[in-house]
Design a protein around this motif. Sequence first.
Motif, PDB file in Angstrom:
ATOM      1  N   PRO A  69     -13.902  -5.123   3.212  1.00 51.26           N
ATOM      2  CA  PRO A  69     -14.247  -3.733   3.526  1.00 51.26           C
ATOM      3  C   PRO A  69     -14.625  -3.523   4.993  1.00 51.26           C
ATOM      4  CG  PRO A  69     -16.003  -4.775   2.248  1.00 51.26           C
ATOM      5  CD  PRO A  69     -14.840  -5.710   2.219  1.00 51.26           C
ATOM      6  N   VAL A  70     -15.208  -4.543   5.594  1.00 55.54           N
ATOM      7  CA  VAL A  70     -15.590  -4.444   7.010  1.00 55.54           C
ATOM      8  C   VAL A  70     -14.341  -4.394   7.889  1.00 55.54           C
ATOM      9  CG1 VAL A  70     -16.861  -5.562   8.889  1.00 55.54           C
ATOM     10  CG2 VAL A  70     -17.738  -5.682   6.539  1.00 55.54           C
ATOM     11  N   LEU A  71     -13.356  -5.228   7.575  1.00 52.19           N
ATOM     12  CA  LEU A  71     -12.109  -5.216   8.346  1.00 52.19           C
ATOM     13  C   LEU A  71     -11.361  -3.898   8.169  1.00 52.19           C
ATOM     14  CD1 LEU A  71     -10.828  -8.858   7.728  1.00 52.19           C
ATOM     15  CD2 LEU A  71     -11.738  -7.922   9.856  1.00 52.19           C
ATOM     16  N   ARG A  72     -11.386  -3.362   6.957  1.00 55.73           N
ATOM     17  CA  ARG A  72     -10.730  -2.063   6.738  1.00 55.73           C
ATOM     18  C   ARG A  72     -11.377  -0.979   7.595  1.00 55.73           C
ATOM     19  NH1 ARG A  72     -10.515  -3.739   1.256  1.00 55.73           N
ATOM     20  NH2 ARG A  72     -12.437  -2.560   0.795  1.00 55.73           N
ATOM     21  N   ASP A  73     -12.708  -1.010   7.676  1.00 58.27           N
ATOM     22  CA  ASP A  73     -13.418  -0.023   8.492  1.00 58.27           C
ATOM     23  C   ASP A  73     -13.092  -0.191   9.971  1.00 58.27           C
ATOM     24  OD1 ASP A  73     -15.451   2.108   8.771  1.00 58.27           O
ATOM     25  OD2 ASP A  73     -16.584   0.540   9.819  1.00 58.27           O
TER      26      ASP A  73
END
Length: 569
Positions: A69-73
């Motif tokens: 989720p951090v990479l997607r953000d």
Amino acid sequence: MADTPRPTNARWSSEISETECGRHGRDLRPEIAASWHRSSLAGLSQDQALDAAICDVDATSRLMQAAAPVLRDLGRQFEGFEVGALLADRSAVLVAGRFGTKSLAREVDRLGAVAGVQFSEVHSGTNAIATPYETRASVFVHQDEHYLASMRGYSCYGSPIISPTTNRVEGVIDVMASAESSPALMKSVIDRAVQDIRNQLLETYDVNVMAVFAAFNSLRRQSTDAVVMISDDIILNNRRSVDILAPEDYVTLRGIALERPGYSGTIELELMSGSAARVKITDMGDPPATVFQVRHSTDTTTVIPRGISRRKPTSRLDRDIAAAARTDGHICIQGEPGSGRSWAAAQVAPGNSANFLDATEVVRTGERAWLDQLDRACATTDTVIVVESIELLPKTLIAHLARALRSDRPYRLVLTCAGEAESASEVSYLASLCAAQVQIPPLRDRVPELGVLVSRIVGDELRAPGVRVTLSAVEALAGHSWPGNLSELVRVLREVVGNRSTGDVTVRDLPEQFRTPGRMKTLPPLKRAERDAIEAAMKLSRGNKVHAAAQLGISRSTLYARIREYGLS
């Protein structure tokens, strides 16, 4: 990467003076200069390309799940800009990346920075993945500070992701951008990403696991002993334990934890190094774990520092055989069938050469011919004669063998017999004529030595030095009763080596009957019956848990809980 015009934006732009970093290795900041020195010592050339070797990437790892989720953000933030992020795992292998433009993604791909590539300093020199991994500290790397010339088109900021529970490096994340990008802004982006990933990692641990880590860290700071904490599928140890404990010692400690649930106290234990140790055992109760504090029984024992080869581990049996070999008289070796009596007898002979006579051959050759062989062997000066399975000899040959034992002629007799045959009066009499007796314990009583035995068999007898049997596989083997002793173990390992001639042998590589975790062997009868019923239902339903739960008459949630408890898959 080649220098090409890149779009800029006030959000990512700032001027960095050239004097801050120097040019091509001159006037570098201390942390960068140290990294360049390590890269040079590793034999890297500044003009070489990245190593093209690709490692496997575990897309389901705890790090990948926490970082997704951090990479997607970050990908949404970077969209439209020549900015990207790379993520490496605890081995400095690239596992993921996000980029603001397709052109940047293609350029990084041409560089060779793709998932599965090893990005340690040994392989990639100074950069914002390898150097934070090496130093455990955040690092800004200006375009000209990269050791490999191919990376000098971008400035990068990288930071290690330190596990909130073990304090070990779980991975490294870096942001790469145009040469004009602000280090302060890049730092704020990465610091936030690292914190978010750490928070996600915390959520992947259950309460019991977190409590185990917290208790271990507290005890580790207070004790100067070797500290090992064992809880279900978790083993934690401090640096001191690496100095004094061999892998086989961990198997022994786990066995103690399984055999003595709830026990707290102090025991004496012989380590695989041959030294005696005092072990304080503490059952934590809550969290469910057992703590072992290990210290040498004598203050004069010198701990072998890491990096210095430990002497070859020896067992009590090895020492008993060596002591018997040093005697001048005859030797009697007793043990169950398959326990290694022939091997032990061979160790006594100089250069492991001896004349072997087997009592089972009397039926085939006849008593007269067998006796002639014994007489010819005894006529040879300074020889070792091994007579196997003496409990099977007829009484007439036992009497002749007794005369040979009482003779003062210069030969040595080594007798082997089954342990239960010791009560026979004739065999007891022959044993009493020997200067030394060696008792070989059954394999089920040699669990602390199992790791060493497995290594010897795989490397020496099966000639498979490229195979390493992992600790989990040794633990699974340790749970077996081994009615066939060493002979049975050799057969099992021969089958394993036949299917895997190199690499690590895990529990999945073992024959099916040996895959049950060792802790299941100590289950009380009712628990074992429940486990067997669940395993049978899962096989009958071909892994369908809904059907298995219905067949057993329990809810799915109860079935899931029992599957976890019993280590079923």
